[in-house]
Scaffold this motif. Structure first.
Motif, short mmCIF file in Angstrom:
data_model
loop_
_atom_site.label_atom_id
_atom_site.label_comp_id
_atom_site.label_asym_id
_atom_site.label_seq_id
_atom_site.Cartn_x
_atom_site.Cartn_y
_atom_site.Cartn_z
N ASN A 76 -10.05 14.77 17.98
CA ASN A 76 -9.21 14.52 19.14
C ASN A 76 -8.80 13.06 19.26
OD1 ASN A 76 -11.97 13.88 19.68
ND2 ASN A 76 -11.54 13.81 21.87
N LYS A 77 -9.29 12.19 18.40
CA LYS A 77 -8.97 10.78 18.48
C LYS A 77 -7.60 10.50 17.86
CE LYS A 77 -13.09 9.93 20.15
NZ LYS A 77 -13.28 9.59 21.57
N VAL A 78 -6.79 9.75 18.58
CA VAL A 78 -5.46 9.38 18.08
C VAL A 78 -5.47 7.89 17.78
CG1 VAL A 78 -3.01 9.25 18.60
CG2 VAL A 78 -4.34 11.21 19.41
N ARG A 79 -5.31 7.56 16.50
CA ARG A 79 -5.27 6.16 16.06
C ARG A 79 -3.99 5.93 15.28
NH1 ARG A 79 -9.94 4.16 12.59
NH2 ARG A 79 -9.36 5.98 11.34
N ILE A 80 -3.44 4.73 15.42
CA ILE A 80 -2.23 4.37 14.69
C ILE A 80 -2.61 3.44 13.55
CG2 ILE A 80 0.09 3.41 14.85
CD1 ILE A 80 -0.50 5.92 16.58
N ILE A 81 -2.30 3.85 12.32
CA ILE A 81 -2.58 3.05 11.13
C ILE A 81 -1.31 2.97 10.29
CG2 ILE A 81 -3.95 2.86 9.02
CD1 ILE A 81 -6.17 4.41 10.40
N ASP A 82 -0.87 1.75 9.98
CA ASP A 82 0.33 1.55 9.15
C ASP A 82 1.52 2.32 9.69
OD1 ASP A 82 -1.08 -0.09 7.40
OD2 ASP A 82 -1.63 1.58 6.09
N ASN A 83 1.71 2.23 11.00
CA ASN A 83 2.86 2.88 11.66
C ASN A 83 2.87 4.39 11.49
OD1 ASN A 83 4.24 0.42 12.63
ND2 ASN A 83 4.51 0.01 10.43
N THR A 84 1.69 4.98 11.33
CA THR A 84 1.55 6.43 11.29
C THR A 84 0.38 6.85 12.17
OG1 THR A 84 0.05 6.46 9.38
CG2 THR A 84 2.42 6.55 8.92
N VAL A 85 0.40 8.10 12.61
CA VAL A 85 -0.70 8.65 13.39
C VAL A 85 -1.76 9.14 12.41
CG1 VAL A 85 -1.40 10.36 15.10
CG2 VAL A 85 0.89 9.35 15.22
N ASP A 86 -2.90 8.48 12.40
CA ASP A 86 -3.97 8.81 11.47
C ASP A 86 -4.38 10.28 11.61
OD1 ASP A 86 -6.14 8.63 9.68
OD2 ASP A 86 -7.50 8.11 11.33
N ASN A 87 -4.22 11.05 10.54
CA ASN A 87 -4.58 12.48 10.60
C ASN A 87 -5.85 12.80 9.83
OD1 ASN A 87 -3.65 12.22 8.00
ND2 ASN A 87 -2.13 13.87 8.11
N TYR A 143 0.14 15.18 3.80
CA TYR A 143 1.46 14.58 3.89
C TYR A 143 2.31 15.26 4.95
CZ TYR A 143 0.45 12.38 -0.66
OH TYR A 143 -0.10 11.66 -1.68
N SER A 144 2.24 16.60 4.97
CA SER A 144 3.09 17.37 5.90
C SER A 144 2.78 17.03 7.35
CB SER A 144 2.90 18.88 5.67
OG SER A 144 3.74 19.62 6.51
N SER A 145 1.55 16.60 7.63
CA SER A 145 1.13 16.36 9.01
C SER A 145 0.93 14.88 9.33
CB SER A 145 -0.16 17.13 9.31
OG SER A 145 -1.19 16.77 8.41
N LEU A 146 1.46 13.98 8.49
CA LEU A 146 1.31 12.55 8.72
C LEU A 146 2.52 12.04 9.51
CD1 LEU A 146 -0.42 10.02 8.25
CD2 LEU A 146 0.86 9.64 6.13
N LEU A 147 2.37 11.95 10.82
CA LEU A 147 3.47 11.58 11.70
C LEU A 147 3.74 10.07 11.67
CD1 LEU A 147 2.63 13.67 14.88
CD2 LEU A 147 4.84 13.71 13.70
N PRO A 148 5.00 9.69 11.54
CA PRO A 148 5.34 8.27 11.74
C PRO A 148 5.22 7.94 13.22
CG PRO A 148 7.34 9.58 11.46
CD PRO A 148 6.18 10.52 11.21
N HIS A 149 5.01 6.67 13.51
CA HIS A 149 4.83 6.27 14.91
C HIS A 149 5.53 4.95 15.16
CE1 HIS A 149 2.80 4.55 18.48
NE2 HIS A 149 2.83 5.80 18.89
N SER A 150 6.36 4.94 16.19
CA SER A 150 7.07 3.72 16.58
C SER A 150 6.61 3.34 17.98
CB SER A 150 8.58 3.97 16.55
OG SER A 150 9.29 2.78 16.81
N PRO A 151 5.56 2.55 18.11
CA PRO A 151 4.93 2.30 19.41
C PRO A 151 5.81 1.60 20.42
CG PRO A 151 4.05 0.80 17.76
CD PRO A 151 4.88 1.83 17.02
N ASN A 152 6.80 0.83 19.97
CA ASN A 152 7.64 0.07 20.90
C ASN A 152 8.94 0.77 21.24
OD1 ASN A 152 5.81 -2.13 20.94
ND2 ASN A 152 6.59 -2.78 18.95
N SER A 153 9.08 2.01 20.76
CA SER A 153 10.35 2.70 20.95
C SER A 153 10.31 3.62 22.16
CB SER A 153 10.69 3.51 19.71
OG SER A 153 11.84 4.30 19.95
N ARG A 154 11.45 3.71 22.86
CA ARG A 154 11.60 4.68 23.94
C ARG A 154 12.55 5.80 23.52
NH1 ARG A 154 11.40 1.67 29.79
NH2 ARG A 154 9.63 0.32 29.35
N ASP A 155 12.96 5.78 22.28
CA ASP A 155 13.81 6.84 21.76
C ASP A 155 12.98 8.10 21.57
OD1 ASP A 155 15.90 5.06 21.64
OD2 ASP A 155 15.53 4.53 19.54
#
Length: 263
Positions: A76-87, A143-155
């Protein structure tokens, strides 16, 4: 082992959607409990790839355990690593469940997709996990479940990814297939199945014209949630949220079997 010949070829399409996969898992369990558990082809994107892997490897009970006890092992832990959501916590939940004697019990084929990024361009890759090694299967689902993450975006998610793509930060990455195709139905149609069950995360989903143009609309059965998910629900890997939506999905799947499929 599953039968080599299935009289009615059924396809199962599993959308992506992060923690909304709890609802999807509930539907899958209800389908199997209701006698719809033998598919010719399953195709999953992102969390749909993970749920599809549980089904393909005949580990449905472990899928249920994941979503009803998502806190276990930190899934259940959500961590951001290298602009991706660590899966990696989620991937650890599917490590070691592969058994050659148990695959193809529920599906002959399992397709997953991911995106390869090179020179600021994203290219979809679709692979069939049938006859692949456990290591290669896990890699494809990862790979299929490795989400990119843009923390400063409101898009919205897709617009943010496309904008970040232009910066080159994802060059060399293999990322979530849902960034460009969150409804991997094409390989199922190509397998000439007779009927398709599509589990969508959208309560307002309407079957796309491009699907109706190549496959009979009356043979596509869409299972929708009854309550609309919010955009932020994608990352809501909380125990209460996942448990509630798992059981909601199960009730919806049970209703589908009794009132639609067996009608």
């Amino acid at each position: 082992m599953a039968k080599e010949v299935i009289s009615l070829k059924i396809g199962l399409c599993l959308e992506g959607g992060g923690s909304k996969g709890a609802y999807q898992a509930g539907v899958i369990k209800a389908l199997v409990d209701g006698g719809i558990g033998e598919f010719y082809s399953v195709a999953g994107t992102s969390i749909g790839a993970m749920n599809g892997y549980f089904l393909y490897t005949d580990n449905i009970d472990k899928m249920v355990q994941l979503w009803t006890d998502v806190e276990k092992n930190g899934a259940n832990k959500v961590r951001i690593i290298d602009n991706t959501v660590d899966n990696s916590p989620m991937i650890r939940r599917i490590e070691g469940i592969y058994s050659q004697d148990r695959i193809k019990i529920h599906a002959q084929n399992l397709y997953v997709n991911y995106v390869e990024v090179e020179n600021k361009e994203a290219r979809e890759v679709v692979v069939n996990l049938a006859n692949m090694s456990e290591r290669d299967c896990l890699e494809a689902v990862k790979y299929s479940s490795l989400l990119p993450h843009s923390p400063n975006s409101r898009d919205n998610f897709r617009d943010a990814f496309l904008r970040d793509l232009e910066t080159g930060i994802y060059d060399g990455f293999k990322l979530d297939g849902g960034t460009i195709n969150n409804r991997l139905i094409e390989p199922i149609i190509a397998d000439s199945v007779d009927k398709i069950i599509l589990i969508t995360m959208r309560s307002d989903y309407i079957l796309q014209d491009k699907i109706k143009e190549v496959f009979p609309e009356e043979n596509v059965f869409v299972i929708r949630p009854k309550i609309a998910f919010a955009p932020e629900d994608t990352f809501k890997f909380r125990g209460d949220f996942c448990r509630v939506n798992y059981y909601r999905g199960y009730d919806i799947g049970k209703e589908f079997v009794e009132e639609v499929w067996n009608k």
